[in-house]
Design an enzyme around this catalytic site. Structure first.
Site, PDB file in Angstrom:
ATOM      1  N   CYS A   8       0.807  -1.216   0.000  1.00 48.02           N
ATOM      2  CA  CYS A   8       0.000   0.000   0.000  1.00 48.02           C
ATOM      3  C   CYS A   8       0.845   1.273   0.000  1.00 48.02           C
ATOM      4  CB  CYS A   8      -0.872   0.061   1.258  1.00 48.02           C
ATOM      5  SG  CYS A   8      -1.993  -1.316   1.388  1.00 48.02           S
ATOM      6  N   GLY A  36       0.142   0.406  -5.096  1.00 45.81           N
ATOM      7  CA  GLY A  36      -1.126  -0.323  -4.992  1.00 45.81           C
ATOM      8  C   GLY A  36      -2.105   0.166  -6.027  1.00 45.81           C
ATOM      9  N   ASN A 110      -0.247   0.412   5.977  1.00 42.00           N
ATOM     10  CA  ASN A 110       0.607  -0.300   5.024  1.00 42.00           C
ATOM     11  C   ASN A 110       1.368  -1.340   5.822  1.00 42.00           C
ATOM     12  OD1 ASN A 110       2.446  -1.099   3.045  1.00 42.00           O
ATOM     13  ND2 ASN A 110       3.794   0.647   3.393  1.00 42.00           N
ATOM     14  N   GLY A 111       1.269  -2.610   5.423  1.00 41.95           N
ATOM     15  CA  GLY A 111       2.004  -3.654   6.124  1.00 41.95           C
ATOM     16  C   GLY A 111       1.117  -4.829   6.439  1.00 41.95           C
ATOM     17  N   TYR A 251      13.272  -2.394  -5.439  1.00 42.77           N
ATOM     18  CA  TYR A 251      12.151  -2.311  -6.379  1.00 42.77           C
ATOM     19  C   TYR A 251      10.983  -1.424  -5.956  1.00 42.77           C
ATOM     20  CZ  TYR A 251       8.164  -3.815  -9.185  1.00 42.77           C
ATOM     21  OH  TYR A 251       7.053  -3.836  -9.989  1.00 42.77           O
TER      22      TYR A 251
END
Ligand code: SF4
Length: 466
Positions: A8, A36, A110-111, A251
């Site tokens: 996210c 996302g 996020n996570g 990345y």
């Protein structure tokens, strides 16, 4: 494309003024779209009133002038989602907004939480109900339960109960909070605009876009409480080691971002240079797999004194692709996504650079197509060491049995993808390129050294039953 997927992207803005925050947050989400593509949402708050809009799709598909118009307030948060836990259904889009005894609360996350399943089951046994199938909802349910009139206190109690990798932004008690997990696994940066607004975001490219001056990366186990243009910092856990995700540099993050003050672009260029320093083969040109292999190919070409050449061209207008495509669809999508400049390929010994090799399926097709287009040799270089282990902290990694690096030696992988040679970036060279001491990085997908005890099964597989 055969890639690991970041879960996210988050953005939050706190201002002293009531204003059309929705538009600013939308811009922030556009800058984080690479993190996302399945859902997007924005919640804004002012004097006890929370307004929000969210749906499945890219930010540009979800939002338009009409639904952004009512998104006015003095605090706002936004989210773009890729699902690692819970289905792609609209109900699982964020921000999560709940009414509770402290008023309205909104959260973006996020996570992944590694103990979300047990917390969810306990809360259900106690009579709490859930409206989504995502791990993030256990945070808002715990917060509601722990709230005794003080948002910060409830937040600290809640954070001591959850485990995993996470960055959070919340609207709670008429304040904005930014939180980073006790290992700093997932990123969160902070800045200040010229209008004195405090901004949180997953990456500094969002601060740049919003013309916010960088203040800091939140520290491990840190909560930043923002009220108007002032902020205070608290530490809720300083007992864990820093374990910044190495893959952000390989990345996930945009190359124009800086994580922990380190330029992602420069780290990637250095990965290419270090690969070249250990390579004694002879090639005619260096070519990237666009876009992720570009900075490292630049570094490789410079260090090796070889021409940097485009052989593959990306079609920028291919948006999201189907989840779980069939073999045939994958083939078609790859042809749609990448074209070949046959004039630069014919009779050449190509050194092809990509950021990583996950299953090896895309790389095999690329090598095949370059050879069909007349390449004499194709030598593949990966800017990360072999990916051998799954991630439990918010990254969608295939199961170990499908990770090519976990199951085959390098020579065997080269054969499988049809490359004339294959070389991975050395593990210690990756750490040198990132420029953060090994003890402060998470490299678990390469070395299996997780910064905390992880469950046998990734939570996403357990959440599938909900
Ligand atoms: S396991 Fe890999 S992808 Fe997951 S946090 Fe660690 S380095 Fe990042």
């Amino acid at each position: 494309m055969d890639k690991l997927r970041e879960e996210c992207g988050l953005v939050g803005i706190c201002s002293t003024q009531y204003q059309p925050l929705g538009t600013k947050l939308f811009d922030g989400l556009m800058s984080l779209q690479h993190r996302g593509q399945e859902a997007a949402g924005i919640a804004v708050y002012h004097e006890g009133v929370m307004t929000y809009f969210k749906n499945t799709g890219l930010a540009s598909e979800v939002f338009n002038q009409e639904n952004l118009r009512p998104l006015n307030g003095s605090i706002g948060i936004g989210h773009v989602r890729y699902s690692t836990i819970g289905s792609q259904a609209r109900k699982n889009a964020q921000p999560l907004v709940v009414e509770f005894k402290g008023g309205s609360m909104a959260l973006v996350h996020n996570g992944n939480l590694i103990n979300a399943v047990s917390i969810r089951e306990e809360l259900i046994d106690e009579g709490h109900s859930f409206t989504t199938t995502i791990d993030s909802e256990v945070i808002v349910r715990l917060l509601s339960k722990n709230y005794k009139g003080d948002g910060l206190e409830a937040l600290i109690t809640t954070l001591k109960q959850i485990k995993g990798g996470y960055a959070l932004i919340l609207i709670l008690d008429s304040k904005m909070y930014g939180v980073r997990d006790p290992n700093a696994l997932r990123p969160l940066v902070m800045g200040r605009t010229k209008d004195n607004e405090i901004v949180f975001a997953s990456e500094t490219c969002t601060l740049d876009l919003l013309e916010a001056e960088y203040i800091k990366d939140l520290d491990k186990g840190e909560i930043v409480e923002v009220s108007g243009s002032d902020y205070k910092s608290y530490t809720f856990d300083d007992t864990k080691r820093r374990a910044v995700c190495a893959f952000e540099y390989v990345y996930f993050s945009r190359p124009d971002s800086r994580q922990e003050g380190r330029s992602v672009y420069e780290a990637r260029v250095r990965m290419g240079e270090l690969l070249a320093e250990k390579d004694s083969g002879e090639y005619d040109l260096v070519a990237p797999v666009p876009d992720s292999g570009i900075p490292a190919a630049v570094g490789y070409a410079k260090a090796a004194g070889l021409p940097y050449t485009h052989t593959l061209i990306k079609n920028k207008y291919i948006g999201r692709t189907f989840m779980d495509p069939t073999q045939e669809e994958r083939e078609r999508l790859l042809r749609l996504k990448l074209g070949i400049i046959s004039e630069t390929v014919k009779d050449k010994r190509i050194l092809l650079v990509d950021d990583s090799i996950v299953r090896g399926t895309t790389m095999k097709r690329l090598v095949d197509r370059l050879k069909q287009a007349g390449a004499k040799e194709v030598h593949v270089r990966s800017c990360s060491p072999p990916i051998k282990y799954s991630c439990y902290f918010g990254i969608d990694t295939p199961q170990k049995k499908t990770l090519i690096g976990a199951n085959y030696e390098v020579d065997m992988i080269a054969k499988q993808i049809g490359a004339d040679s294959l070389m991975y970036l050395d593990y210690m060279d990756l750490i040198e390129a990132i420029g953060i001491p090994k003890e402060e990085l998470c490299c678990a997908c390469f070395d299996g050294q997780y910064p905390m005890e992880v469950p046998r099964v990734q939570s996403r597989y357990v959440f599938e039953k909900f």
